[in-house]
Design a protein around this motif. Structure first.
Motif, PDB file in Angstrom:
ATOM      1  N   ASP A  94     -14.102  -5.953   2.307  1.00  0.00           N
ATOM      2  CA  ASP A  94     -13.692  -5.284   1.068  1.00  0.00           C
ATOM      3  C   ASP A  94     -13.301  -3.829   1.333  1.00  0.00           C
ATOM      4  N   ALA A  95     -14.044  -3.164   2.208  1.00  0.00           N
ATOM      5  CA  ALA A  95     -13.722  -1.776   2.539  1.00  0.00           C
ATOM      6  C   ALA A  95     -12.364  -1.689   3.230  1.00  0.00           C
ATOM      7  N   ALA A  96     -12.092  -2.616   4.144  1.00  0.00           N
ATOM      8  CA  ALA A  96     -10.792  -2.625   4.823  1.00  0.00           C
ATOM      9  C   ALA A  96      -9.668  -2.858   3.828  1.00  0.00           C
ATOM     10  N   LEU A  97      -9.863  -3.815   2.939  1.00  0.00           N
ATOM     11  CA  LEU A  97      -8.843  -4.105   1.931  1.00  0.00           C
ATOM     12  C   LEU A  97      -8.621  -2.905   1.012  1.00  0.00           C
ATOM     13  N   LEU A  98      -9.668  -2.234   0.622  1.00  0.00           N
ATOM     14  CA  LEU A  98      -9.549  -1.050  -0.229  1.00  0.00           C
ATOM     15  C   LEU A  98      -8.780   0.069   0.479  1.00  0.00           C
ATOM     16  N   CYS A  99      -9.060   0.279   1.758  1.00  0.00           N
ATOM     17  CA  CYS A  99      -8.349   1.322   2.519  1.00  0.00           C
ATOM     18  C   CYS A  99      -6.870   0.992   2.670  1.00  0.00           C
ATOM     19  N   PHE A 100      -6.562  -0.267   3.016  1.00  0.00           N
ATOM     20  CA  PHE A 100      -5.149  -0.650   3.158  1.00  0.00           C
ATOM     21  C   PHE A 100      -4.420  -0.577   1.817  1.00  0.00           C
ATOM     22  N   GLY A 101      -5.078  -0.998   0.751  1.00  0.00           N
ATOM     23  CA  GLY A 101      -4.469  -0.922  -0.581  1.00  0.00           C
ATOM     24  C   GLY A 101      -4.235   0.516  -1.021  1.00  0.00           C
ATOM     25  N   SER A 102      -5.186   1.381  -0.736  1.00  0.00           N
ATOM     26  CA  SER A 102      -5.025   2.801  -1.084  1.00  0.00           C
ATOM     27  C   SER A 102      -3.888   3.430  -0.294  1.00  0.00           C
ATOM     28  N   SER A 103      -3.785   3.073   0.971  1.00  0.00           N
ATOM     29  CA  SER A 103      -2.691   3.579   1.799  1.00  0.00           C
ATOM     30  C   SER A 103      -1.342   3.138   1.235  1.00  0.00           C
ATOM     31  N   PHE A 104      -1.243   1.887   0.852  1.00  0.00           N
ATOM     32  CA  PHE A 104      -0.011   1.382   0.256  1.00  0.00           C
ATOM     33  C   PHE A 104       0.323   2.126  -1.034  1.00  0.00           C
ATOM     34  N   CYS A 105      -0.681   2.383  -1.863  1.00  0.00           N
ATOM     35  CA  CYS A 105      -0.448   3.096  -3.121  1.00  0.00           C
ATOM     36  C   CYS A 105       0.020   4.531  -2.878  1.00  0.00           C
ATOM     37  N   VAL A 106      -0.567   5.207  -1.898  1.00  0.00           N
ATOM     38  CA  VAL A 106      -0.149   6.579  -1.584  1.00  0.00           C
ATOM     39  C   VAL A 106       1.285   6.585  -1.070  1.00  0.00           C
ATOM     40  N   GLN A 107       1.621   5.635  -0.199  1.00  0.00           N
ATOM     41  CA  GLN A 107       2.986   5.560   0.323  1.00  0.00           C
ATOM     42  C   GLN A 107       3.985   5.277  -0.795  1.00  0.00           C
ATOM     43  N   SER A 108       3.636   4.363  -1.701  1.00  0.00           N
ATOM     44  CA  SER A 108       4.522   4.028  -2.807  1.00  0.00           C
ATOM     45  C   SER A 108       4.706   5.216  -3.745  1.00  0.00           C
ATOM     46  N   ALA A 109       3.628   5.916  -4.045  1.00  0.00           N
ATOM     47  CA  ALA A 109       3.726   7.080  -4.925  1.00  0.00           C
ATOM     48  C   ALA A 109       4.571   8.178  -4.282  1.00  0.00           C
ATOM     49  N   ALA A 110       4.452   8.345  -2.972  1.00  0.00           N
ATOM     50  CA  ALA A 110       5.254   9.360  -2.281  1.00  0.00           C
ATOM     51  C   ALA A 110       6.725   8.995  -2.331  1.00  0.00           C
ATOM     52  N   ARG A 111       7.040   7.717  -2.177  1.00  0.00           N
ATOM     53  CA  ARG A 111       8.449   7.276  -2.235  1.00  0.00           C
ATOM     54  C   ARG A 111       9.034   7.477  -3.628  1.00  0.00           C
ATOM     55  N   LEU A 112       8.208   7.308  -4.643  1.00  0.00           N
ATOM     56  CA  LEU A 112       8.680   7.464  -6.017  1.00  0.00           C
ATOM     57  C   LEU A 112       8.706   8.929  -6.467  1.00  0.00           C
ATOM     58  N   GLY A 113       8.252   9.831  -5.631  1.00  0.00           N
ATOM     59  CA  GLY A 113       8.326  11.244  -5.946  1.00  0.00           C
ATOM     60  C   GLY A 113       7.165  11.771  -6.761  1.00  0.00           C
ATOM     61  N   ALA A 114       6.027  11.112  -6.719  1.00  0.00           N
ATOM     62  CA  ALA A 114       4.883  11.541  -7.528  1.00  0.00           C
ATOM     63  C   ALA A 114       4.256  12.820  -7.010  1.00  0.00           C
ATOM     64  N   PHE A 115       4.501  13.162  -5.758  1.00  0.00           N
ATOM     65  CA  PHE A 115       3.893  14.349  -5.175  1.00  0.00           C
ATOM     66  C   PHE A 115       4.847  15.537  -5.117  1.00  0.00           C
ATOM     67  N   GLY A 116       5.973  15.415  -5.758  1.00  0.00           N
ATOM     68  CA  GLY A 116       6.956  16.502  -5.778  1.00  0.00           C
ATOM     69  C   GLY A 116       7.931  16.401  -4.624  1.00  0.00           C
ATOM     70  N   PRO A 117       8.849  17.347  -4.571  1.00  0.00           N
ATOM     71  CA  PRO A 117       9.884  17.309  -3.507  1.00  0.00           C
ATOM     72  C   PRO A 117       9.373  17.662  -2.144  1.00  0.00           C
TER      73      PRO A 117
END
Length: 60
Positions: free
Chosen positions: A37-60
């Protein structure tokens, strides 16, 4: 910064995956959280951070 965070989360996911494989515990069927579960949570969080960065959630 988001790229570094995503990389660290992925690395942590691989560490937890190694712990889960080394313990040889079943990935499901227990009543509490496991290393799987910890591994899945870490991989899922990494995917979410990458997706948010691609969508511009962290600014330019």
């Amino acid at each position: 910064m988001p790229t570094g965070l995503a990389a660290l989360l992925s690395l942590t996911g691989f560490v937890w995956l190694g712990v889960a494989i080394a313990r040889a515990c079943p990935p499901f069927g227990s009543g509490h959280l496991t290393a799987w579960d910890a591994a899945l949570l870490c991989f899922g969080s990494s995917f979410c951070v990458q997706s948010a960065a691609r969508l511009g959630a962290f600014g330019p």
